[in-house]
Design a protein around this motif. Structure first.
Motif, PDB file in Angstrom:
ATOM      1  N   THR A  57      37.784  49.313  42.887  1.00 18.95           N
ATOM      2  CA  THR A  57      37.982  47.957  42.375  1.00 18.95           C
ATOM      3  C   THR A  57      36.818  47.090  42.851  1.00 18.95           C
ATOM      4  O   THR A  57      36.193  47.361  43.881  1.00 18.95           O
ATOM      5  N   GLU A  77      37.143  44.216  44.020  1.00 20.80           N
ATOM      6  CA  GLU A  77      37.586  43.624  45.284  1.00 20.80           C
ATOM      7  C   GLU A  77      37.187  44.513  46.472  1.00 20.80           C
ATOM      8  O   GLU A  77      36.667  44.018  47.472  1.00 20.80           O
ATOM      9  N   TRP A 108      37.705  46.753  33.457  1.00 18.28           N
ATOM     10  CA  TRP A 108      38.293  45.874  32.445  1.00 18.28           C
ATOM     11  C   TRP A 108      39.788  45.651  32.634  1.00 18.28           C
ATOM     12  O   TRP A 108      40.327  44.605  32.282  1.00 18.28           O
ATOM     13  N   TRP A 109      40.489  46.653  33.160  1.00 18.31           N
ATOM     14  CA  TRP A 109      41.947  46.622  33.293  1.00 18.31           C
ATOM     15  C   TRP A 109      42.417  45.732  34.445  1.00 18.31           C
ATOM     16  O   TRP A 109      43.604  45.423  34.543  1.00 18.31           O
ATOM     17  N   ASP A 110      41.522  45.317  35.318  1.00 17.75           N
ATOM     18  CA  ASP A 110      41.899  44.705  36.597  1.00 17.75           C
ATOM     19  C   ASP A 110      42.333  43.250  36.418  1.00 17.75           C
ATOM     20  O   ASP A 110      41.529  42.415  35.996  1.00 17.75           O
ATOM     21  N   PRO A 111      43.575  42.920  36.763  1.00 20.39           N
ATOM     22  CA  PRO A 111      44.026  41.528  36.583  1.00 20.39           C
ATOM     23  C   PRO A 111      43.295  40.542  37.499  1.00 20.39           C
ATOM     24  O   PRO A 111      43.346  39.352  37.262  1.00 20.39           O
ATOM     25  N   LYS A 112      42.618  41.056  38.511  1.00 18.90           N
ATOM     26  CA  LYS A 112      41.888  40.181  39.433  1.00 18.90           C
ATOM     27  C   LYS A 112      40.395  40.111  39.098  1.00 18.90           C
ATOM     28  O   LYS A 112      39.604  39.570  39.875  1.00 18.90           O
ATOM     29  N   ILE A 157      38.103  46.733  25.043  1.00 18.35           N
ATOM     30  CA  ILE A 157      37.640  45.828  26.103  1.00 18.35           C
ATOM     31  C   ILE A 157      37.128  44.514  25.515  1.00 18.35           C
ATOM     32  O   ILE A 157      36.359  44.521  24.549  1.00 18.35           O
ATOM     33  N   GLU A 158      37.536  43.418  26.115  1.00 16.89           N
ATOM     34  CA  GLU A 158      37.051  42.099  25.691  1.00 16.89           C
ATOM     35  C   GLU A 158      35.682  41.852  26.355  1.00 16.89           C
ATOM     36  O   GLU A 158      35.552  41.056  27.292  1.00 16.89           O
ATOM     37  N   ILE A 187      44.571  41.497  26.691  1.00 18.78           N
ATOM     38  CA  ILE A 187      45.402  42.088  27.748  1.00 18.78           C
ATOM     39  C   ILE A 187      46.093  40.992  28.568  1.00 18.78           C
ATOM     40  O   ILE A 187      47.233  41.186  29.019  1.00 18.78           O
ATOM     41  N   ARG A 201      50.077  40.751  29.080  1.00 17.03           N
ATOM     42  CA  ARG A 201      50.723  40.580  30.385  1.00 17.03           C
ATOM     43  C   ARG A 201      51.708  39.410  30.382  1.00 17.03           C
ATOM     44  O   ARG A 201      52.761  39.475  31.017  1.00 17.03           O
ATOM     45  N   ALA A 211      46.261  51.436  30.960  1.00 17.82           N
ATOM     46  CA  ALA A 211      46.367  49.986  30.766  1.00 17.82           C
ATOM     47  C   ALA A 211      46.391  49.607  29.291  1.00 17.82           C
ATOM     48  O   ALA A 211      47.080  48.674  28.895  1.00 17.82           O
TER      49      ALA A 211
END
Lengths: 298, 298
Positions: free
Chosen positions: A167, A169, A206-210, A250-251, B124, B128, B159
């Motif tokens: 990640t 992070e 891309w999937w990471d909400p953070k 992916i956006e 996405i 969510r 995802a």
């Protein structure tokens, strides 16, 4: 956000995108033919034609290097293999410097043996410690020659075999630990690349909400590279079924907006591993499509 | 940590592990033959033999249900499809209640259309939001009948098509948002399952450097289910190449220790999707292996 619709001056081609097109000299000639200003070559491709020949070709065509792929693969089961990895990373730093790359990309490695299909340990926390030690040692050398290191967090599906930093992070936590003061790699006015930063590849993060928050946290100095391709809804292979920008979910423009809002102003580097599709097509078709999608889908 | 080496009293079989073995009645008979005390069936398998027949078989063999798979799949492109998903989730809650399941597992859904191979949106963040709204509505109903809901964070490689909640941290953020006071599902002395919690499947979360901390954060009330299988170093398929416990790289006992240290005392549920290997083998071989690995590798 920069307007990419009118030209492709900010397009870079990661030469893994053209793995089906032959040797690196052929790939570079094709890129030059399409008016591409930057590339990011892989070490095995460079070695196949020689570093000096690569330097000569890059200079002749006035190409910039948005990055050099790759260092890393730090964990090993014994001191000798870890030492060998460090030596290899020094060589990678030197090659990146010879080519005047914007950064050396680090794919940090996972569980020793896993890439060959048989993990010799399951200790991922231990692998992460070895990675941090390996980056620390490589950073010391890279800083001495002025080559920024870009940790590339890889998608969690590669945690076992390719990279146990998964990640943004986590990558930035390592940056904070090893370079808390965000030291400047070069000390050159107007170039504030940090000595240690990250490569953000939309495929991996891309999937990471953070994601948005972590990109902001990275900031201009630590955003050393921006890679694009796409995640196909029906992905058939864990490694070699990446999509062309616009063909997946992916956006990409949204993520590019976040990266640029944080200060990134470098190349948008296309890196597509696709033995199932794009590597089978002619280089000119791949490059023409990259250019068109760079203008419309990035 | 409980000692699993002497018996398999805490082993549950998710019936997807036996997808190659025929109908649910056949699967249940096989589990009973092997002295297995708990199962977690899938809705399609229940529907194929009927809910009443399933209830009758479960009672006859004195089986507990460590969970019921699955509710979720909330996002939709229009109000009608989202409404249909909510109705379907109410039915899933009712079925789980009829079977006296420990929880209804929620695989929350991803981008509408992606599971069929053609995503109808790339939003996405919007998916969510729809997931959170869908869980909120389902929670209201589930609480009224006393059925705990377990959000299962899925591996980030799902995802797009299966679940846009991909880390335990994100799942717990949703729990905090929708049930900040950790309401008790049942109000029964000695049973402190929360109305809304999580299902921790080692396959989905093993790579996460924040796993230990997030398991502690979840705590006893929100740890509603614990699923095991293994991540094979050479994974050949994104969905159906999960490994038998011990054949891959996951430190399963370490994760079980974290879960139990947080207070979890339920079943260890084996869920293996494996069309490439285990689904081809006889049910008795699969179950004997699950039992042996439960004692030695979990």
């Amino acid at each position: 956000m920069r307007d990419f619709s009118a030209d492709h001056r900010w397009l870079s081609i990661n030469t893994a995108t053209l793995r089906g097109a032959g040797r690196l000299d052929t790939i570079i000639e094709a890129c030059a033919r399409h008016g591409i200003r930057a590339i990011s070559p892989w070490r095995d491709q460079v070695q196949a034609i020689g570093l000096e020949r690569t330097v000569e070709l890059v200079r002749r065509h006035g190409l910039a290097l948005s990055g050099y792929c790759r260092g890393g693969m730090f964990p090993g089961v014994d001191a000798a293999s870890r030492r060998a990895a460090l030596d290899d990373n020094r060589r990678a730093v030197d090659e990146a410097k010879s080519l005047d790359a914007a950064c050396l990309v680090l794919v940090v490695g996972g569980l020793p043996g896993a890439l060959a299909g048989a993990a010799l340990t399951k200790d991922i926390a231990g692998a992460r410690e070895q990675v941090q030690e390996g980056i620390a040692a490589t950073l010391e050398y890279a800083r001495s020659v002025g080559m920024p290191l870009a940790i590339e967090p890889l998608h969690p599906m590669y945690a076992a075999d390719r990279a146990c930093i998964n990640t943004l992070e986590h990558a930035l936590d390592v940056c904070d630990a090893l370079d808390p003061l965000r030291s400047d790699a070069l000390g050159v006015e107007g170039d504030d690349r940090a000595a240690l930063g990250v490569a953000v590849d939309v495929y991996h993060v891309w999937w990471d909400p953070k994601l948005e928050a972590q990109i902001a946290r990275a900031g201009r100095g630590r955003l050393l590279a921006f890679h694009v391709c796409d995640w196909l809804a029906k992905t058939r292979d864990l490694l070699e079924d990446r999509g062309m920008m616009g063909d997946g979910v992916i956006e990409i423009p949204k993520i590019r907006a976040w990266v640029e809002a944080a200060g990134f102003a470098g190349y948008s580097e296309v890196e597509i591993f696709s033995s199932l599709d794009w590597w089978k097509r002619p280089a000119d078709e791949v490059l023409a499509t990259c250019i068109e999608r760079h203008r419309t889908a990035v």
